[in-house]
Design a protein around this motif. Structure first.
Motif, PDB file in Angstrom:
ATOM      1  N   THR A  92      25.751  37.897 -53.310  1.00 24.26           N
ATOM      2  CA  THR A  92      24.761  36.823 -53.246  1.00 24.26           C
ATOM      3  C   THR A  92      23.961  37.009 -51.958  1.00 24.26           C
ATOM      4  O   THR A  92      24.543  37.230 -50.886  1.00 24.26           O
ATOM      5  CB  THR A  92      25.443  35.449 -53.233  1.00 24.26           C
ATOM      6  N   LEU A  93      22.632  36.913 -52.054  1.00 19.61           N
ATOM      7  CA  LEU A  93      21.768  37.181 -50.911  1.00 19.61           C
ATOM      8  C   LEU A  93      21.551  35.935 -50.054  1.00 19.61           C
ATOM      9  O   LEU A  93      21.647  34.800 -50.536  1.00 19.61           O
ATOM     10  CB  LEU A  93      20.411  37.701 -51.386  1.00 19.61           C
ATOM     11  N   ARG A  94      21.246  36.165 -48.788  1.00 18.40           N
ATOM     12  CA  ARG A  94      20.846  35.074 -47.898  1.00 18.40           C
ATOM     13  C   ARG A  94      19.551  34.443 -48.419  1.00 18.40           C
ATOM     14  O   ARG A  94      18.702  35.121 -49.011  1.00 18.40           O
ATOM     15  CB  ARG A  94      20.577  35.589 -46.485  1.00 18.40           C
ATOM     16  N   GLY A 106       5.924  39.856 -44.593  1.00 16.69           N
ATOM     17  CA  GLY A 106       5.924  38.458 -44.982  1.00 16.69           C
ATOM     18  C   GLY A 106       6.343  38.185 -46.407  1.00 16.69           C
ATOM     19  O   GLY A 106       6.515  37.022 -46.801  1.00 16.69           O
ATOM     20  N   THR A 107       6.552  39.222 -47.217  1.00 18.38           N
ATOM     21  CA  THR A 107       6.967  39.005 -48.601  1.00 18.38           C
ATOM     22  C   THR A 107       8.461  38.705 -48.655  1.00 18.38           C
ATOM     23  O   THR A 107       9.249  39.237 -47.871  1.00 18.38           O
ATOM     24  CB  THR A 107       6.657  40.239 -49.474  1.00 18.38           C
ATOM     25  N   PRO A 108       8.897  37.850 -49.587  1.00 20.56           N
ATOM     26  CA  PRO A 108      10.314  37.509 -49.695  1.00 20.56           C
ATOM     27  C   PRO A 108      11.153  38.727 -50.098  1.00 20.56           C
ATOM     28  O   PRO A 108      10.696  39.586 -50.852  1.00 20.56           O
ATOM     29  CB  PRO A 108      10.346  36.439 -50.793  1.00 20.56           C
ATOM     30  N   LEU A 109      12.368  38.779 -49.579  1.00 19.13           N
ATOM     31  CA  LEU A 109      13.333  39.803 -49.972  1.00 19.13           C
ATOM     32  C   LEU A 109      14.228  39.197 -51.033  1.00 19.13           C
ATOM     33  O   LEU A 109      14.932  38.215 -50.782  1.00 19.13           O
ATOM     34  CB  LEU A 109      14.148  40.266 -48.769  1.00 19.13           C
ATOM     35  N   THR A 110      14.227  39.772 -52.240  1.00 22.72           N
ATOM     36  CA  THR A 110      15.014  39.240 -53.346  1.00 22.72           C
ATOM     37  C   THR A 110      15.885  40.327 -53.951  1.00 22.72           C
ATOM     38  O   THR A 110      15.825  41.498 -53.557  1.00 22.72           O
ATOM     39  CB  THR A 110      14.094  38.667 -54.442  1.00 22.72           C
ATOM     40  N   SER A 111      16.662  39.928 -54.940  1.00 31.74           N
ATOM     41  CA  SER A 111      17.549  40.877 -55.613  1.00 31.74           C
ATOM     42  C   SER A 111      16.776  42.002 -56.285  1.00 31.74           C
ATOM     43  O   SER A 111      17.300  43.111 -56.459  1.00 31.74           O
ATOM     44  CB  SER A 111      18.411  40.141 -56.633  1.00 31.74           C
ATOM     45  N   ALA A 112      15.514  41.739 -56.674  1.00 27.94           N
ATOM     46  CA  ALA A 112      14.709  42.795 -57.295  1.00 27.94           C
ATOM     47  C   ALA A 112      14.486  43.949 -56.327  1.00 27.94           C
ATOM     48  O   ALA A 112      14.425  45.125 -56.743  1.00 27.94           O
ATOM     49  CB  ALA A 112      13.370  42.224 -57.755  1.00 27.94           C
ATOM     50  N   ASP A 113      14.378  43.661 -55.034  1.00 24.30           N
ATOM     51  CA  ASP A 113      14.202  44.707 -54.032  1.00 24.30           C
ATOM     52  C   ASP A 113      15.478  45.528 -53.866  1.00 24.30           C
ATOM     53  O   ASP A 113      15.427  46.750 -53.711  1.00 24.30           O
ATOM     54  CB  ASP A 113      13.809  44.082 -52.695  1.00 24.30           C
ATOM     55  N   VAL A 114      16.614  44.847 -53.907  1.00 28.12           N
ATOM     56  CA  VAL A 114      17.895  45.549 -53.816  1.00 28.12           C
ATOM     57  C   VAL A 114      18.072  46.458 -55.032  1.00 28.12           C
ATOM     58  O   VAL A 114      18.451  47.633 -54.910  1.00 28.12           O
ATOM     59  CB  VAL A 114      19.062  44.551 -53.709  1.00 28.12           C
ATOM     60  N   GLU A 115      17.784  45.914 -56.209  1.00 34.18           N
ATOM     61  CA  GLU A 115      17.886  46.709 -57.435  1.00 34.18           C
ATOM     62  C   GLU A 115      16.986  47.941 -57.341  1.00 34.18           C
ATOM     63  O   GLU A 115      17.405  49.065 -57.655  1.00 34.18           O
ATOM     64  CB  GLU A 115      17.496  45.860 -58.640  1.00 34.18           C
ATOM     65  N   TYR A 116      15.751  47.736 -56.904  1.00 28.50           N
ATOM     66  CA  TYR A 116      14.806  48.852 -56.805  1.00 28.50           C
ATOM     67  C   TYR A 116      15.315  49.922 -55.837  1.00 28.50           C
ATOM     68  O   TYR A 116      15.254  51.134 -56.124  1.00 28.50           O
ATOM     69  CB  TYR A 116      13.442  48.347 -56.334  1.00 28.50           C
ATOM     70  N   THR A 117      15.832  49.510 -54.686  1.00 31.58           N
ATOM     71  CA  THR A 117      16.306  50.460 -53.675  1.00 31.58           C
ATOM     72  C   THR A 117      17.393  51.365 -54.233  1.00 31.58           C
ATOM     73  O   THR A 117      17.321  52.602 -54.121  1.00 31.58           O
ATOM     74  CB  THR A 117      16.837  49.707 -52.442  1.00 31.58           C
ATOM     75  N   PRO A 153      17.024  35.806 -58.549  1.00 30.32           N
ATOM     76  CA  PRO A 153      16.508  36.308 -57.275  1.00 30.32           C
ATOM     77  C   PRO A 153      17.528  36.445 -56.152  1.00 30.32           C
ATOM     78  O   PRO A 153      17.294  37.186 -55.200  1.00 30.32           O
ATOM     79  CB  PRO A 153      15.425  35.278 -56.913  1.00 30.32           C
ATOM     80  N   SER A 154      18.653  35.755 -56.256  1.00 29.35           N
ATOM     81  CA  SER A 154      19.623  35.783 -55.152  1.00 29.35           C
ATOM     82  C   SER A 154      20.928  36.494 -55.510  1.00 29.35           C
ATOM     83  O   SER A 154      21.865  36.477 -54.713  1.00 29.35           O
ATOM     84  CB  SER A 154      19.939  34.361 -54.689  1.00 29.35           C
ATOM     85  N   THR A 155      21.011  37.112 -56.696  1.00 30.14           N
ATOM     86  CA  THR A 155      22.253  37.740 -57.131  1.00 30.14           C
ATOM     87  C   THR A 155      22.019  39.210 -57.468  1.00 30.14           C
ATOM     88  O   THR A 155      21.053  39.547 -58.159  1.00 30.14           O
ATOM     89  CB  THR A 155      22.834  37.030 -58.362  1.00 30.14           C
ATOM     90  N   VAL A 156      22.910  40.054 -56.974  1.00 29.76           N
ATOM     91  CA  VAL A 156      22.871  41.487 -57.260  1.00 29.76           C
ATOM     92  C   VAL A 156      24.234  41.896 -57.799  1.00 29.76           C
ATOM     93  O   VAL A 156      25.269  41.559 -57.201  1.00 29.76           O
ATOM     94  CB  VAL A 156      22.557  42.317 -56.002  1.00 29.76           C
TER      95      VAL A 156
END
Length: 519
Positions: A95-97, A105-116, A144-147
């Motif tokens: 679970t993300l912070r 300035g863009t939000p960091l979400t689970s989609a970014d983690v998935e992409y990485t 958005p908050s779960t990976v």
């Protein structure tokens, strides 16, 4: 030497250039007024985590799901808490912070983690660290908050691997204009010279006290010592004997940090001389490791006989030897192996002289000194070791034919580095297993260690693995280093810990964002 390959040599030197041998008469010069300048021994190949930049944390630009403390423990970073793991070990959920943002300035979400992570796993991207994440079948972002990591099999080091920096979804993999969520944001890069970073004023735990960093690259050990003495650097990494001149100087501190970082000889196994195990084992008996520690390292290290540090719980105590060497045993082994004394003092077998080339990176004084010591000890038992100091571009294509003083080592988990260095699937793939070692039993042991969820089974596998590669003399391991840093000024928050080979920003500098000038 390039950081993504084998980072910043911490080397001992037999003598600095004349300009580096005398300190300024009026003491060290004052640091830069507007930036803290760090002298590093090598330039980064890339600034993209997907392509191998600082996967073990400490990049300062990026943060991973987890970060690593000085004592090697893991703490949540982008993640809000440690993950939950399914009973079968094949599903790991983070679970993300809340409220995290990238530098733009863009939000960091689970989609970014998935992409990485998916970008690392995508074979089309040719990520050099893809193999480290091979246990991952896919990464899901259900909200958005779960990976959720779906694994092909239990993989005990997975959480250790989640120090990988997170990049924005769709970010280019070139890393030319890196955007992360770490304590420092990218300002500029001058290839071959420096990288400039500035404090992230919106960092989750508060802005760093050091507002601006300059990462300056100077491959030659002597040059870094000279620039440190001249006041051009506020901190640097130096060979032990080069750093000794700074000890006791007002306003400077020398830190000697323990590590799992080793130096050793990689042998090409198809070579008519180094392909003979008797030659490799004899050289391992001939070298005086203790003398290397005492003289070349000025005491800042320990003898090495295998790839796993005795300072870690994974070390096999059977993998050892005589620190001062045993030349007589080496001579007997060569004689029994058919390598007989020749007229010029060099042994011969079936018309082949016991001669081979040992390469080292020309700007790395530690490896040069080790190579000289190896050649001297080898000569005493009838082996002709010819030295070649080259740059990395010249070294890489010759590794199938010539031996090389190499450096690796990690304290995190024995799966780190060892899988790539000794598994046959990596044979002759660049700097991974360049000698072409192949052993079905070693492959099976490394697979067991990687796949098993049973700590006892993993331990048995890695103890056996160490014994086999030692007996096969795949490498001649020489020394474990202490990493030596020189820092100008008095700072609170400098926290030494056991370091890996790749330490430039994952070592003592990993917490530089928490440093505060002492009152």
């Amino acid at each position: 030497m390039r950081l993504a390959r084998c980072l910043a040599a911490l080397a001992a030197t037999s003598g600095l250039l004349t300009a580096a041998c005398s300190a300024p008469s009026n003491g060290p010069a004052a640091p830069s007024a507007d930036a803290f300048v760090i002298g590093l021994g090598s330039e980064f190949d890339t600034l993209s985590p997907v392509m191998g930049y600082a996967p073990d944390g400490g990049s300062l630009i990026y943060e991973g799901l987890m970060s690593r403390e000085a004592d090697l423990s893991l703490t949540p970073a982008v993640a809000a808490a440690p993950p939950t793991v399914s009973d079968d070990g094949e599903t790991v959920t983070f679970t993300l912070r809340e409220g995290l943002k990238f530098h733009d300035g863009t939000p960091l979400t689970s989609a970014d983690v998935e992409y990485t992570y998916e970008a690392v796993l995508d074979g089309a991207n040719a990520s050099p660290i893809r193999g480290d994440f091979a246990a991952i079948e896919r990464v899901d972002a259900p909200d958005p908050s779960t990976v959720v990591f779906r694994l092909r099999h239990p993989y005990a080091p997975l959480v250790q691997r989640t120090t990988l920096g997170i990049v924005p979804e769709g970010a280019p993999l070139t890393g030319d204009r890196p955007v992360g969520s770490g304590p420092y944001r990218f300002v500029s890069r001058t290839p071959g010279d420096k990288i400039v970073l500035e404090a992230n004023r919106d960092y989750r735990s508060g802005p760093p006290a050091l507002d601006r960093l300059v990462l300056a690259f100077a491959e030659d050990d002597n040059v870094r010592a000279t620039r440190m003495s001249a006041g051009e650097f506020d901190a640097t990494i130096l060979p032990p004997r080069a750093a000794a001149r700074f000890e006791g100087q007002r306003g400077l501190t020398v830190h000697k940090v323990p590590s799992a970082d080793y130096r050793g000889i990689m042998f090409p196994l198809d070579h008519p001389v180094t392909g003979d195990r008797a030659v490799r084992r004899a050289l391992g008996l001939a070298v005086d490791r203790q003398a290397m520690v005492d003289t070349i390292l000025a005491g800042a290290g320990t003898p090495a006989f295998g790839p796993v540090s005795p300072d870690t719980s994974w070390h096999n105590p059977e993998v050892t030897g005589a620190p001062a060497g045993d030349p007589e045993a080496a001579r007997r082994l060569l004689q029994d192996g058919g390598w007989l004394p020749g007229g010029d003092g060099v042994r011969v077998k079936d018309g082949v002289r016991a001669a081979f080339t040992l390469m080292y990176p020309a700007g790395d004084s530690l490896r040069k000194e080790l190579a000289l010591a190896v050649a001297s000890d080898a000569k005493a038992v009838g082996l002709d070791v010819r030295l070649a100091g080259l740059d990395w571009d010249a070294i890489e294509p010759r590794m199938r034919e010539d031996a090389l003083i190499m450096g690796y080592g990690s304290p995190y988990d024995p799966d780190y580095v060892n899988y790539e260095l000794f598994h046959s699937s990596y044979a002759r793939q660049g700097f991974f297993n360049p000698g072409g070692y192949e052993s079905r039993e070693v492959d099976e042991l490394l697979e067991t260690g990687r796949r098993s969820g049973d700590p006892a089974e993993r331990r048995r596998a890695y103890l056996r693995f160490q014994k086999i590669v030692h007996d096969d003399a795949v490498w001649t391991h020489l020394v474990f280093l202490k990493h030596v840093y020189v820092i100008r000024g008095d700072h609170q928050g400098v926290r030494p810990g056991v370091e890996a080979h790749e330490h430039a920003l994952g070592g003592l500098f990993r917490d530089i964002h928490t440093w505060r000038p002492a009152a």
